[in-house]
Scaffold this motif. Sequence first.
Motif, PDB file in Angstrom:
ATOM      1  N   GLU A 184      15.880  40.908  20.447  1.00 20.25           N
ATOM      2  CA  GLU A 184      16.168  41.626  19.284  1.00 20.25           C
ATOM      3  C   GLU A 184      14.979  42.785  18.919  1.00 20.25           C
ATOM      4  OE1 GLU A 184      17.720  39.407  15.870  1.00 20.25           O
ATOM      5  OE2 GLU A 184      15.963  40.182  14.758  1.00 20.25           O
ATOM      6  N   ASP A 185      15.397  43.832  18.244  1.00 20.04           N
ATOM      7  CA  ASP A 185      14.355  44.633  17.842  1.00 20.04           C
ATOM      8  C   ASP A 185      13.869  44.238  16.180  1.00 20.04           C
ATOM      9  OD1 ASP A 185      13.004  46.704  16.509  1.00 20.04           O
ATOM     10  OD2 ASP A 185      14.435  48.377  16.969  1.00 20.04           O
ATOM     11  N   ARG A 186      12.908  43.569  16.045  1.00 20.25           N
ATOM     12  CA  ARG A 186      12.730  42.965  14.788  1.00 20.25           C
ATOM     13  C   ARG A 186      12.245  44.044  14.003  1.00 20.25           C
ATOM     14  NH1 ARG A 186      10.340  37.181  14.105  1.00 20.25           N
ATOM     15  NH2 ARG A 186      11.897  37.220  12.348  1.00 20.25           N
ATOM     16  N   SER A 187      12.024  45.077  14.470  1.00 21.09           N
ATOM     17  CA  SER A 187      11.831  46.242  13.316  1.00 21.09           C
ATOM     18  C   SER A 187      13.153  47.125  12.828  1.00 21.09           C
ATOM     19  CB  SER A 187      10.787  47.419  14.077  1.00 21.09           C
ATOM     20  OG  SER A 187      11.429  48.268  14.733  1.00 21.09           O
TER      21      SER A 187
ATOM     22  N   ALA B 153      20.352  35.809  15.662  1.00 22.56           N
ATOM     23  CA  ALA B 153      19.463  35.070  16.674  1.00 22.56           C
ATOM     24  C   ALA B 153      19.781  33.669  17.142  1.00 22.56           C
ATOM     25  CB  ALA B 153      18.233  35.162  16.081  1.00 22.56           C
ATOM     26  N   LEU B 154      19.457  33.756  18.469  1.00 22.16           N
ATOM     27  CA  LEU B 154      19.546  32.312  19.101  1.00 22.16           C
ATOM     28  C   LEU B 154      18.356  31.614  18.922  1.00 22.16           C
ATOM     29  CD1 LEU B 154      20.527  30.214  21.221  1.00 22.16           C
ATOM     30  CD2 LEU B 154      19.428  31.811  23.062  1.00 22.16           C
ATOM     31  N   ALA B 155      17.179  32.335  19.271  1.00 22.29           N
ATOM     32  CA  ALA B 155      15.755  31.663  19.292  1.00 22.29           C
ATOM     33  C   ALA B 155      14.737  32.707  18.797  1.00 22.29           C
ATOM     34  CB  ALA B 155      15.745  31.313  20.672  1.00 22.29           C
ATOM     35  N   ASN B 156      13.628  32.061  18.554  1.00 23.01           N
ATOM     36  CA  ASN B 156      12.543  32.900  18.218  1.00 23.01           C
ATOM     37  C   ASN B 156      11.390  32.336  19.160  1.00 23.01           C
ATOM     38  OD1 ASN B 156       9.843  33.791  17.110  1.00 23.01           O
ATOM     39  ND2 ASN B 156      11.029  34.131  15.111  1.00 23.01           N
ATOM     40  N   VAL B 157      10.450  33.090  19.702  1.00 23.32           N
ATOM     41  CA  VAL B 157       9.567  32.785  20.519  1.00 23.32           C
ATOM     42  C   VAL B 157       8.247  33.229  19.606  1.00 23.32           C
ATOM     43  CG1 VAL B 157       8.410  33.099  22.828  1.00 23.32           C
ATOM     44  CG2 VAL B 157      10.828  33.130  22.692  1.00 23.32           C
ATOM     45  N   LEU B 158       7.459  32.442  19.213  1.00 25.01           N
ATOM     46  CA  LEU B 158       6.274  32.678  18.365  1.00 25.01           C
ATOM     47  C   LEU B 158       5.150  32.396  18.826  1.00 25.01           C
ATOM     48  CD1 LEU B 158       5.895  34.211  15.590  1.00 25.01           C
ATOM     49  CD2 LEU B 158       6.374  31.872  14.592  1.00 25.01           C
TER      50      LEU B 158
ATOM     51  N   ILE C 144       9.160  37.170  18.920  1.00 23.70           N
ATOM     52  CA  ILE C 144      10.273  37.764  19.652  1.00 23.70           C
ATOM     53  C   ILE C 144      11.343  37.183  19.007  1.00 23.70           C
ATOM     54  CG2 ILE C 144      11.590  37.895  21.894  1.00 23.70           C
ATOM     55  CD1 ILE C 144       8.978  38.568  23.228  1.00 23.70           C
ATOM     56  N   CYS C 145      12.733  37.805  18.837  1.00 28.80           N
ATOM     57  CA  CYS C 145      13.739  37.125  18.397  1.00 28.80           C
ATOM     58  C   CYS C 145      14.526  37.216  19.576  1.00 28.80           C
ATOM     59  CB  CYS C 145      14.430  37.425  17.190  1.00 28.80           C
ATOM     60  SG  CYS C 145      13.836  36.400  15.805  1.00 28.80           S
ATOM     61  N   VAL C 146      15.432  36.524  19.808  1.00 29.57           N
ATOM     62  CA  VAL C 146      16.371  36.523  21.071  1.00 29.57           C
ATOM     63  C   VAL C 146      17.911  36.698  20.501  1.00 29.57           C
ATOM     64  CG1 VAL C 146      17.409  35.764  23.298  1.00 29.57           C
ATOM     65  CG2 VAL C 146      14.869  35.421  22.692  1.00 29.57           C
ATOM     66  N   THR C 147      18.736  37.411  20.615  1.00 30.81           N
ATOM     67  CA  THR C 147      20.067  37.468  20.122  1.00 30.81           C
ATOM     68  C   THR C 147      21.016  36.788  20.849  1.00 30.81           C
ATOM     69  OG1 THR C 147      19.613  39.870  19.633  1.00 30.81           O
ATOM     70  CG2 THR C 147      22.062  39.165  19.924  1.00 30.81           C
TER      71      THR C 147
ATOM     72  N   TRP D 299      12.704  29.054   2.792  1.00 35.14           N
ATOM     73  CA  TRP D 299      13.538  28.517   3.952  1.00 35.14           C
ATOM     74  C   TRP D 299      14.663  29.484   4.567  1.00 35.14           C
ATOM     75  CZ3 TRP D 299      11.701  24.450   6.523  1.00 35.14           C
ATOM     76  CH2 TRP D 299      10.778  23.470   5.817  1.00 35.14           C
ATOM     77  N   HIS D 300      14.464  29.442   5.824  1.00 32.27           N
ATOM     78  CA  HIS D 300      15.399  30.556   6.432  1.00 32.27           C
ATOM     79  C   HIS D 300      15.829  30.291   7.864  1.00 32.27           C
ATOM     80  CE1 HIS D 300      11.695  32.551   7.498  1.00 32.27           C
ATOM     81  NE2 HIS D 300      12.223  33.238   8.498  1.00 32.27           N
ATOM     82  N   THR D 301      16.827  30.971   8.508  1.00 36.84           N
ATOM     83  CA  THR D 301      16.775  30.983   9.932  1.00 36.84           C
ATOM     84  C   THR D 301      17.117  32.561  10.174  1.00 36.84           C
ATOM     85  OG1 THR D 301      18.136  30.468  11.880  1.00 36.84           O
ATOM     86  CG2 THR D 301      19.404  30.634   9.968  1.00 36.84           C
ATOM     87  N   ASP D 302      16.400  33.102  11.292  1.00 41.28           N
ATOM     88  CA  ASP D 302      16.282  34.398  11.469  1.00 41.28           C
ATOM     89  C   ASP D 302      17.590  35.033  11.725  1.00 41.28           C
ATOM     90  OD1 ASP D 302      13.281  34.588  11.328  1.00 41.28           O
ATOM     91  OD2 ASP D 302      13.198  33.365  13.215  1.00 41.28           O
ATOM     92  N   SER D 303      17.718  36.311  11.277  1.00 40.92           N
ATOM     93  CA  SER D 303      18.602  37.139  11.705  1.00 40.92           C
ATOM     94  C   SER D 303      20.077  36.734  11.347  1.00 40.92           C
ATOM     95  CB  SER D 303      18.560  37.554  13.130  1.00 40.92           C
ATOM     96  OG  SER D 303      17.395  38.161  13.195  1.00 40.92           O
ATOM     97  N   ILE D 304      20.303  35.827  10.394  1.00 40.16           N
ATOM     98  CA  ILE D 304      21.459  35.236   9.988  1.00 40.16           C
ATOM     99  C   ILE D 304      22.067  36.483   9.155  1.00 40.16           C
ATOM    100  CG2 ILE D 304      20.568  34.273   7.620  1.00 40.16           C
ATOM    101  CD1 ILE D 304      22.630  32.000   8.076  1.00 40.16           C
ATOM    102  N   PHE D 305      21.505  37.306   8.814  1.00 36.57           N
ATOM    103  CA  PHE D 305      21.900  38.508   7.856  1.00 36.57           C
ATOM    104  C   PHE D 305      22.581  39.677   8.843  1.00 36.57           C
ATOM    105  CE2 PHE D 305      17.527  38.569   8.257  1.00 36.57           C
ATOM    106  CZ  PHE D 305      17.307  39.850   8.712  1.00 36.57           C
TER     107      PHE D 305
END
Length: 285
Positions: A63-66, A116-121, A270-273, A105-111
């Motif tokens: 995903e483009d997180r920008s 997103a499936l996953a975040n690699v941080l 990195i987020c993965v869609t 508290w959140h999960t990425d890109s729910i909006f």
Amino acid sequence: MIRPLHPTFGVEVLDVDLREVTAEHGFAELRTLFDEHSLLLFRGQTLDDAAHLRFGALWGPIEDRSYGAMGDAPRMDNVSNRRDDGTIAGADDLLTMDLSGNQLWHTDSIFLPRPALANVLAARVLSSTGGETEFVSTRAAWRDLPDDLRSKVEGVVFTHRLAHSRRDISRELYERHRARFPDQEWRSVWTNPVNGREALYLASHTCAIDGNESPEAQQVVADVIAFCTQPDRVYSHTWQLGDVLVWDERATLHRGRPWPYEEERTLASICVTATESDGLGSIRP
Ligand code: OGA
Ligand code: MN
């Protein structure tokens, strides 16, 4: 070899060099652990941006997180209070305030239309204190949710709005996010197609239940998040350089913790869609 991080979810994976993992070698085992445990920790890693992006791409489309601000090619989008010119954004800076949204508290890109499936941080620069990242399992919470709350969110559709989670932080951020990200609706429970396990899918961005934005509906969302995030359900990660975390956005909530904002804190993210094979069909309204 794995070692548990928390009684209900999360494992540290030992003896893996992420630079050496490929689709043919090692990835399938990691994907199995991910579907089972929702949060993976790898220590002592040495991923530069290129290796990080390559490892991320094993999980799916990056995903483009920008969200378009950086052009077309996938690039690393650091979660950082360091500006491009090298200066550190102070406590009152809009950049710091927006980052402080990560402390809800959140999960990425729910909006987003493609969540997103996953975040690699990965840790790049750490503050002298604070700056932990905390996680809970919304799979365990869904299993344990008391019936009165369960009956209010089972089978419903939630509305997610990034701006909603920024409304108490800054009017300017609220307006900016509201204009940029239209509301997104998803069913309240995400079923993992590999193992059939169900998890609550909501975040601090969740602003309505079946289209109802009333204070009562918002209180139900707040009550469910409060249940999910009780202290004994939390795994708090204290970062060390070399740490890489990979988490399942379908089955966890996370938040960052504050740090002394005059110090740099930079995590490479990195987020993965998510794709159809990750069970998107189960949340589509
Ligand atoms: C993220 C995030 C939390 C943190 O990268 O999506 O929420 O601790 N990070 O910085
Ligand atoms: Mn996040």
